[in-house]
Design an enzyme around this catalytic site. Structure first.
Site, PDB file in Angstrom:
ATOM      1  N   LYS A  34       5.540 -10.591  -9.375  1.00  0.00           N
ATOM      2  CA  LYS A  34       6.492  -9.609  -9.897  1.00  0.00           C
ATOM      3  C   LYS A  34       7.931  -9.726  -9.365  1.00  0.00           C
ATOM      4  CE  LYS A  34       3.468  -6.273 -11.998  1.00  0.00           C
ATOM      5  NZ  LYS A  34       2.057  -6.209 -11.651  1.00  0.00           N
ATOM      6  N   PHE A  52      -6.306  -3.207  -9.268  1.00  0.00           N
ATOM      7  CA  PHE A  52      -5.870  -4.050 -10.387  1.00  0.00           C
ATOM      8  C   PHE A  52      -5.397  -5.387  -9.844  1.00  0.00           C
ATOM      9  CE2 PHE A  52      -2.885  -5.973 -13.323  1.00  0.00           C
ATOM     10  CZ  PHE A  52      -3.621  -5.974 -14.495  1.00  0.00           C
ATOM     11  N   ASP A  60      -3.178  -8.121  -1.768  1.00  0.00           N
ATOM     12  CA  ASP A  60      -2.431  -8.324  -3.010  1.00  0.00           C
ATOM     13  C   ASP A  60      -1.131  -7.519  -2.918  1.00  0.00           C
ATOM     14  OD1 ASP A  60      -1.404  -8.263  -5.584  1.00  0.00           O
ATOM     15  OD2 ASP A  60      -3.328  -7.863  -6.569  1.00  0.00           O
TER      16      ASP A  60
HETATM   17  C1  LIG Z   1       0.825  -6.834 -12.063  1.00  0.00           C
HETATM   18  C2  LIG Z   1      -0.185  -7.077 -11.036  1.00  0.00           C
HETATM   19  C3  LIG Z   1      -1.013  -8.203 -11.074  1.00  0.00           C
HETATM   20  C4  LIG Z   1      -1.023  -9.162 -12.228  1.00  0.00           C
HETATM   21  O1  LIG Z   1       0.179  -9.837 -12.372  1.00  0.00           O
HETATM   22  P1  LIG Z   1       0.483 -10.622 -13.726  1.00  0.00           P
HETATM   23  O2  LIG Z   1       1.788 -11.333 -13.425  1.00  0.00           O
HETATM   24  O3  LIG Z   1       0.596  -9.611 -14.801  1.00  0.00           O
HETATM   25  O4  LIG Z   1      -0.627 -11.559 -13.950  1.00  0.00           O
HETATM   26  C5  LIG Z   1      -1.877  -8.405 -10.022  1.00  0.00           C
HETATM   27  N1  LIG Z   1      -1.934  -7.559  -8.993  1.00  0.00           N
HETATM   28  C6  LIG Z   1      -1.155  -6.474  -8.924  1.00  0.00           C
HETATM   29  C7  LIG Z   1      -1.237  -5.586  -7.727  1.00  0.00           C
HETATM   30  C8  LIG Z   1      -0.260  -6.186  -9.941  1.00  0.00           C
HETATM   31  O5  LIG Z   1       0.485  -5.085  -9.888  1.00  0.00           O
END
Ligand SMILES: *Cc1c(COP(=O)(O)O)cnc(C)c1O
Length: 404
Positions: free
Chosen positions: A252, A136, A223
């Protein structure tokens, strides 16, 4: 307070989320209260965002101070705390420099642009990026294309091209998928998949991919939007493997609730973007930068990495003990994770547990249909972790019995 009842659907807000019928009013530490005064233990932390919990006594005055000075100035001017926060992130990661934005998908979008330009700079006209099943990375057109979940992509085709998809933790698949392909420029994954069900990359896999990237001159892009910022007990989850990526998106937990994103670049990626290549209005604004600077300062002052390790291990142990029978009979498949990023995988879809937990005063989420996900504030105590297990485990047990 005398709240209006929560409506099932809000008539003027676009209907994009399956929401619980709860509206939160305020919080303190690892607890939050709803508009009706009901208290919840927060084991979700706004989806791994509220690093310092709620109403932190050091963060709140700092943010109040910042808001009274200047909230936003824009990138036509210098924002001194951009340098302060960037320097800190560079020290903590062993990387080189930082681009600031406001969300996780933006950080990943910047990473994808870096990878493509890295390719173009060395004469690759159609660069390809390796991504993973169950990944994701966000919900923009490019990041949902990189995401490995057909449900998130459905209805938004045509997808962005230039991605090669492989399963996690399988070096042979990665090698086969990239064999004799001169267009590959980067490998992109979460060190621990979050939305995909709390699936950690194995340490030896991380090291092998680092080596493959070095041998082939690919960018290793990790990521860390969800698993980074101390959640696993190190600043960044990949650090458990002793490697350093070339590109690392963050968001986050970086601002403890204030919207912020960042993409950190190592030497191989630090000079790819030149003036005019990338930018965003809110990125690096004074309020977000102050939130990032103070979040890291307070994390260090309060030893929150050690706390995440200690309380995470305690919570895992408590869950293992309480669900020992279910683990044995297979109705609970696995309890996994690192630090305060924990997934409990059940043998069947269990989304209903979010509501049942909330009814019993506990906030959690269920992701990938079958995985109870715990990503609480990093300030959580062992006593509070015991409370999480005490509320959660009987509900899981009852759910499994009723759905046997
Ligand atoms: C939440 C998340 C995203 C997206 O972040 P947003 O601030 O919602 O755009 C991307 N990568 C990972 C691993 C995430 O957990």
């Amino acid at each position: 307070m005398n709240p209006e009842p929560i409506q099932a659907a809000s008539p003027h807000v676009m209907n994009t989320y399956g929401r619980l019928p709860i509206a939160l009013s305020h919080g303190q530490g690892c607890h939050v209260w709803d508009m009706n005064g009901k208290v919840y233990l927060d084991a979700l932390g706004g989806i791994a965002v509220n690093t310092l919990g709620h109403n932190h006594p050091k963060l709140v005055p700092a943010l109040q101070d910042q808001i009274a000075k200047i909230i936003h100035s824009c990138n036509y001017y210098h924002v001194p705390n951009q340098e302060t926060l960037a320097k800190k992130l560079v020290e903590l990661s062993g990387m080189r420099n930082v681009f600031f934005c406001s969300t996780g998908l933006e950080a990943n979008e910047a990473a994808l642009k870096l990878a493509r330009k890295f390719g173009h700079d060395k004469g690759i006209a159609r660069p390809e990026i390796v991504v993973y099943e169950k990944a994701f990375h966000g919900r923009s057109i490019a990041t949902l294309s990189a995401t490995g979940n057909p449900k998130i992509q459905a209805g938004f085709e045509p997808l962005v091209e230039g991605f090669i998809r492989v399963p996690i933790n399988n070096v042979a698949s990665l090698k086969t998928a990239t064999q004799d392909n001169p267009n590959v420029v980067a490998v992109f994954f979460e060190a621990i998949q979050g939305e995909g069900g709390v699936n950690p990359m194995h340490m030896d896999y991380l090291r092998e991919v680092r080596q493959l990237c070095d041998e082939n001159d690919w960018l290793l892009m990790i990521d860390e939007v969800q698993c980074g910022m101390g959640r696993t007990g190190k600043w960044f989850a990949h650090q458990w493997a002793g490697i350093v990526p070339d590109v690392m998106p963050l968001a986050k937990g970086l601002g403890s609730g204030v919207p912020i994103g960042a993409v950190v670049a190592g030497p191989k990626a630090a000079n790819i973007f030149q003036p005019g290549n990338h930018g965003t209005t809110f990125g690096g604004n004074p309020l977000a930068m102050r939130a990032g600077v103070e979040t890291i300062r307070i994390m260090e002052e309060e030893g929150l990495l050690e706390n995440a390790t200690r309380v995470g291990a305690h919570l895992c142990q408590a869950l293992q003990t309480a669900l020992a029978a279910e683990l044995t009979n297979g109705s609970v498949k696995e309890i996994r994770g690192m630090g305060l990023m924990i997934g409990i995988e059940l043998a069947k879809p269990c989304s209903i547990l979010t509501q049942q937990c909330a009814d019993n005063g506990l906030l959690i989420s269920v992701t990938a249909d079958t995985v109870v996900r715990l990503v609480p504030p990093l300030i959580m105590s062992c006593t509070e972790a015991d409370d999480v297990a005490r509320i959660l485990c009987p509900l899981i047990r009852t759910f499994l019995e009723e759905n046997a």
